[in-house]
Design a protein around this motif. Structure first.
Motif, PDB file in Angstrom:
ATOM      1  N   SER A  10       0.838  -1.196   0.000  1.00 36.93           N
ATOM      2  CA  SER A  10       0.000   0.000   0.000  1.00 36.93           C
ATOM      3  C   SER A  10       0.879   1.254   0.000  1.00 36.93           C
ATOM      4  O   SER A  10       2.089   1.173   0.207  1.00 36.93           O
ATOM      5  CB  SER A  10      -0.918   0.004   1.222  1.00 36.93           C
ATOM      6  N   LYS A  11       0.254   2.409  -0.182  1.00 38.12           N
ATOM      7  CA  LYS A  11       0.995   3.676  -0.202  1.00 38.12           C
ATOM      8  C   LYS A  11       1.749   3.928   1.106  1.00 38.12           C
ATOM      9  O   LYS A  11       2.770   4.596   1.105  1.00 38.12           O
ATOM     10  CB  LYS A  11       0.050   4.854  -0.475  1.00 38.12           C
ATOM     11  N   ASN A  12       1.231   3.403   2.221  1.00 36.27           N
ATOM     12  CA  ASN A  12       1.906   3.588   3.506  1.00 36.27           C
ATOM     13  C   ASN A  12       2.742   2.366   3.899  1.00 36.27           C
ATOM     14  O   ASN A  12       3.042   2.141   5.057  1.00 36.27           O
ATOM     15  CB  ASN A  12       0.911   3.966   4.613  1.00 36.27           C
ATOM     16  N   TRP A  24      -6.717  -5.629   2.195  1.00 36.19           N
ATOM     17  CA  TRP A  24      -7.514  -5.205   1.040  1.00 36.19           C
ATOM     18  C   TRP A  24      -7.834  -6.416   0.179  1.00 36.19           C
ATOM     19  O   TRP A  24      -7.263  -7.490   0.351  1.00 36.19           O
ATOM     20  CB  TRP A  24      -6.788  -4.138   0.213  1.00 36.19           C
ATOM     21  N   SER A  26      -8.166  -7.107  -3.920  1.00 33.52           N
ATOM     22  CA  SER A  26      -8.000  -6.576  -5.271  1.00 33.52           C
ATOM     23  C   SER A  26      -7.941  -7.738  -6.257  1.00 33.52           C
ATOM     24  O   SER A  26      -6.863  -8.312  -6.481  1.00 33.52           O
ATOM     25  CB  SER A  26      -6.723  -5.733  -5.367  1.00 33.52           C
ATOM     26  N   MET A 122       0.095  -0.387  -4.631  1.00 35.48           N
ATOM     27  CA  MET A 122      -1.341  -0.126  -4.636  1.00 35.48           C
ATOM     28  C   MET A 122      -1.588   1.378  -4.564  1.00 35.48           C
ATOM     29  O   MET A 122      -0.773   2.114  -4.023  1.00 35.48           O
ATOM     30  CB  MET A 122      -2.021  -0.851  -3.468  1.00 35.48           C
ATOM     31  N   ASP A 123      -2.724   1.817  -5.102  1.00 27.35           N
ATOM     32  CA  ASP A 123      -3.043   3.246  -5.174  1.00 27.35           C
ATOM     33  C   ASP A 123      -3.778   3.758  -3.938  1.00 27.35           C
ATOM     34  O   ASP A 123      -4.544   4.716  -4.036  1.00 27.35           O
ATOM     35  CB  ASP A 123      -3.901   3.523  -6.420  1.00 27.35           C
ATOM     36  N   PHE A 124      -3.574   3.151  -2.788  1.00 26.28           N
ATOM     37  CA  PHE A 124      -4.278   3.563  -1.569  1.00 26.28           C
ATOM     38  C   PHE A 124      -3.448   3.209  -0.349  1.00 26.28           C
ATOM     39  O   PHE A 124      -2.520   2.411  -0.434  1.00 26.28           O
ATOM     40  CB  PHE A 124      -5.645   2.865  -1.477  1.00 26.28           C
ATOM     41  N   GLU A 125      -3.816   3.820   0.777  1.00 29.81           N
ATOM     42  CA  GLU A 125      -3.220   3.447   2.058  1.00 29.81           C
ATOM     43  C   GLU A 125      -4.074   2.343   2.668  1.00 29.81           C
ATOM     44  O   GLU A 125      -5.253   2.219   2.337  1.00 29.81           O
ATOM     45  CB  GLU A 125      -3.155   4.656   2.990  1.00 29.81           C
ATOM     46  N   ALA A 126      -3.469   1.555   3.537  1.00 33.44           N
ATOM     47  CA  ALA A 126      -4.191   0.441   4.157  1.00 33.44           C
ATOM     48  C   ALA A 126      -3.886   0.404   5.643  1.00 33.44           C
ATOM     49  O   ALA A 126      -2.831   0.854   6.096  1.00 33.44           O
ATOM     50  CB  ALA A 126      -3.793  -0.873   3.509  1.00 33.44           C
ATOM     51  N   GLU A 150      -5.678  -0.087 -10.479  1.00 30.09           N
ATOM     52  CA  GLU A 150      -5.631   0.014  -9.013  1.00 30.09           C
ATOM     53  C   GLU A 150      -4.210   0.013  -8.454  1.00 30.09           C
ATOM     54  O   GLU A 150      -4.020   0.178  -7.256  1.00 30.09           O
ATOM     55  CB  GLU A 150      -6.377  -1.170  -8.381  1.00 30.09           C
ATOM     56  N   PHE A 151      -3.219  -0.184  -9.315  1.00 27.56           N
ATOM     57  CA  PHE A 151      -1.847  -0.329  -8.849  1.00 27.56           C
ATOM     58  C   PHE A 151      -0.880  -0.176 -10.009  1.00 27.56           C
ATOM     59  O   PHE A 151      -1.275  -0.194 -11.170  1.00 27.56           O
ATOM     60  CB  PHE A 151      -1.645  -1.693  -8.169  1.00 27.56           C
TER      61      PHE A 151
END
Length: 160
Positions: A10-12, A24, A26, A122-126, A150-151
């Motif tokens: 993830s982004k984080n 997540w 996906s 990935m295009d989001f934080e988790a 999405e990534f």
């Protein structure tokens, strides 16, 4: 034999939860993972294996653990005590490549030994508490980038 880390981050920098679950879902990233690893051995830690519920089809599932009771529950997996033993076994069977698929502790051990990394950013934080180790870009060349919806898949090759 080419040793490859394959991971989704993830982004984080989260890759999972210590409870073993993925933070997540996906389907597109799972499809990429399956398409890339099918037909080759996959090496993972016990918690990663337990998060799958069952061995992944079409691949030799090697689980790094000292808990041999897992073999009683799943006859179609291989239990080995260490990453080095896993590599030795795969080399003895002349596999072209082997994929290290997690978790966090296995990635930390493998990152200094593998030849290649295929990372889905990935295009989001988790939310999670298992993180991918820091990638030292002084040791890696970016070989390719493939942007998906999405990534982004970034393939790294170790500098010689």
């Amino acid at each position: 034999m080419i040793k490859i880390i394959i991971a989704a981050i993830s982004k984080n920098n989260v890759i999972g939860r210590s409870t073993g679950e993925m933070p997540w879902h996906s389907p597109k990233e799972f499809h990429h993972f399956k398409e890339t690893t099918l037909g080759f051995p996959i090496i993972m830690g016990r918690k990663s294996f337990e998060s799958l519920d069952k061995p992944l089809e079409g691949r030799l599932n090697i689980v790094i653990t000292k808990n041999t009771k897992l073999k009683e529950l799943f006859s179609d997996i291989m239990i080995l005590p260490s990453l080095k033993e896993s590599y030795r076994f795969c080399e003895s069977k002349n596999y072209e490549k082997v994929f290290v698929i997690g978790g966090g502790q296995i990635f930390k051990e493998a990152i200094n030994e593998v030849d290649k990394m295929i990372i889905s950013f990935m295009d989001f934080e988790a939310q999670g508490d298992v993180y991918f180790p820091k990638i030292d870009l002084n040791n890696w060349n970016i070989y390719s980038r493939d942007k998906r919806s999405e990534f982004e898949i970034v393939t790294y090759l170790r500098m010689k």
